[in-house]
Design a protein around this motif. Structure first.
Motif, mmCIF file in Angstrom:
data_model
loop_
_atom_site.group_PDB
_atom_site.id
_atom_site.type_symbol
_atom_site.label_atom_id
_atom_site.label_comp_id
_atom_site.label_asym_id
_atom_site.label_seq_id
_atom_site.Cartn_x
_atom_site.Cartn_y
_atom_site.Cartn_z
ATOM 1 N N SER A 132 -32.396 6.719 19.964
ATOM 2 C CA SER A 132 -31.757 7.874 19.543
ATOM 3 C C SER A 132 -31.791 7.809 18.504
ATOM 4 N N GLY A 133 -31.548 7.500 17.567
ATOM 5 C CA GLY A 133 -31.447 7.581 16.048
ATOM 6 C C GLY A 133 -29.721 7.539 15.717
ATOM 7 N N GLU A 134 -28.986 6.680 17.137
ATOM 8 C CA GLU A 134 -27.297 6.752 16.381
ATOM 9 C C GLU A 134 -27.306 5.561 15.616
ATOM 10 N N PRO A 135 -26.603 4.665 14.711
ATOM 11 C CA PRO A 135 -26.879 3.523 14.127
ATOM 12 C C PRO A 135 -26.057 2.775 14.953
ATOM 13 N N LEU A 136 -26.562 2.068 14.779
ATOM 14 C CA LEU A 136 -25.943 -0.471 15.619
ATOM 15 C C LEU A 136 -25.127 -0.646 14.851
ATOM 16 N N ARG A 137 -25.272 -0.483 13.489
ATOM 17 C CA ARG A 137 -25.067 -2.137 12.114
ATOM 18 C C ARG A 137 -24.879 -0.966 10.974
ATOM 19 N N ALA A 138 -24.088 -0.518 9.915
ATOM 20 C CA ALA A 138 -24.019 -0.761 8.800
ATOM 21 C C ALA A 138 -22.955 -1.779 7.906
ATOM 22 N N ARG A 139 -23.041 -1.373 6.629
ATOM 23 C CA ARG A 139 -22.465 -2.190 5.758
ATOM 24 C C ARG A 139 -22.499 -0.622 4.713
ATOM 25 N N VAL A 140 -21.203 -1.316 4.577
ATOM 26 C CA VAL A 140 -19.714 -0.130 3.627
ATOM 27 C C VAL A 140 -19.505 -1.341 2.836
ATOM 28 N N ASP A 141 -20.025 -1.017 1.383
ATOM 29 C CA ASP A 141 -19.681 -1.820 0.050
ATOM 30 C C ASP A 141 -18.347 -0.479 -0.384
ATOM 31 N N LEU A 142 -17.198 -0.810 -0.584
ATOM 32 C CA LEU A 142 -15.352 -0.589 -1.066
ATOM 33 C C LEU A 142 -15.254 -0.745 -2.435
ATOM 34 N N SER A 143 -15.197 0.364 -2.692
ATOM 35 C CA SER A 143 -14.184 -0.057 -4.313
ATOM 36 C C SER A 143 -13.417 0.849 -4.557
ATOM 37 N N PHE A 144 -12.023 -0.655 -4.243
ATOM 38 C CA PHE A 144 -10.678 0.326 -4.972
ATOM 39 C C PHE A 144 -10.282 0.536 -6.550
ATOM 40 N N LEU A 145 -9.427 1.524 -6.797
ATOM 41 C CA LEU A 145 -8.567 1.415 -7.518
ATOM 42 C C LEU A 145 -7.197 1.592 -7.281
ATOM 43 N N GLY A 146 -6.401 0.361 -8.213
ATOM 44 C CA GLY A 146 -5.233 0.375 -7.882
ATOM 45 C C GLY A 146 -4.390 1.343 -8.250
ATOM 46 N N ALA A 147 -3.151 1.664 -7.514
ATOM 47 C CA ALA A 147 -2.157 3.054 -8.166
ATOM 48 C C ALA A 147 -1.106 2.375 -8.243
ATOM 49 N N MET A 148 -0.200 1.796 -9.777
ATOM 50 C CA MET A 148 2.223 2.728 -9.250
ATOM 51 C C MET A 148 1.674 3.731 -9.983
ATOM 52 N N SER A 149 3.307 3.498 -9.974
ATOM 53 C CA SER A 149 4.453 4.268 -10.285
ATOM 54 C C SER A 149 4.448 3.579 -11.857
ATOM 55 N N LYS A 150 5.100 4.433 -12.344
ATOM 56 C CA LYS A 150 6.007 4.092 -13.881
ATOM 57 C C LYS A 150 6.711 3.142 -13.673
ATOM 58 N N GLU A 151 7.498 3.258 -12.122
ATOM 59 C CA GLU A 151 8.480 1.973 -12.624
ATOM 60 C C GLU A 151 7.368 0.519 -11.767
ATOM 61 N N GLU A 152 6.690 0.903 -11.000
ATOM 62 C CA GLU A 152 5.526 -0.133 -10.787
ATOM 63 C C GLU A 152 4.997 -1.090 -12.534
#
Length: 218
Positions: A132-152
């Motif tokens: 039907s075209g529904e996906p059965l598998r996926a590869r997800v590449d993720l990148s995160f940027l650190g987030a800190m307050s001034k106190e941190e």
């Protein structure tokens, strides 16, 4: 991976917005940096770089989402298709939050890694499909940027001349935000203290544990 908010100096984890991976990533990349002032004085052949600031922190990895049934079901005992898993991942890390008018803050936990930040990029490649075209598998590449307050940021770099690092022993009933409010001047320092002490959670503290904290004299 759990979504969280910082409100009024209080760290609040949204346990209803948690994404648990089916398969551990094969590897991950954790990048940190330091920024230097490289200005040269006239006549000097070479300037000595001077510390300016703690640079950005990045974490990146790839996830495999499987809907074929080969991978055992998760902790809830249910098998979820790829679309459902993608919907949950988007809700935790990508979906715009109308109350804060910005993307969500997330906490990543994996082994000794505890990281707080925001999604920087997400690339999804679908590799297997139903007729039907529904996906059965996926590869997800993720990148995160650190987030800190001034106190941190001050706590991590230990730059403030008005602060000194002290050891605090946890007693029964202590919470990390409460300890940070008492010893660091703000409960918002809890994520940075958790990272500094390699804590797996902001909420669960073991009595008798000794924590390194930046104490400000009264």
């Amino acid at each position: 991976m759990t979504r969280f908010t910082l409100k009024g100096g209080t760290v609040k984890l949204d346990e209803s917005a948690t994404f648990t991976v089916q398969i551990n990533p094969a590897d991950f990349k954790h990048t940190t940096g330091i920024t230097y002032d490289k200005k040269k004085t006239q006549g000097d052949p070479q300037a000595t770089p001077k510390f300016a600031a703690v640079g950005d922190e990045h974490v990146s990895f790839a996830l495999v989402l499987d809907g074929t049934g080969i991978v055992p079901p998760g902790a809830n005992g249910k098998r979820e298709d790829v679309r459902t898993q993608m919907k949950k991942l988007n809700a935790v890390a990508f979906q715009y939050l109308p109350d804060t008018q910005e993307p969500p803050l997330v906490r990543l936990l994996w082994g000794s890694l505890i990281f707080f930040g925001r999604l920087e990029s997400m690339n999804t490649q679908y590799t297997l499909f139903k007729p039907s075209g529904e996906p059965l598998r996926a590869r997800v590449d993720l990148s995160f940027l650190g987030a800190m307050s001034k106190e941190e940021a001050q706590l991590v770099s230990n730059r403030s001349p008005e602060t000194s690092v002290t050891s605090v022993t946890v007693i029964d009933g202590d919470t990390l935000p409460q300890l940070c409010a008492d010893h660091c001047g703000s409960a918002a320092a809890a994520p940075a203290v958790a990272r500094t002490n390699n804590l797996p959670s902001l909420m669960a503290l073991t009595p008798g544990t000794t924590l390194a904290m930046a104490a400000r004299p009264a």
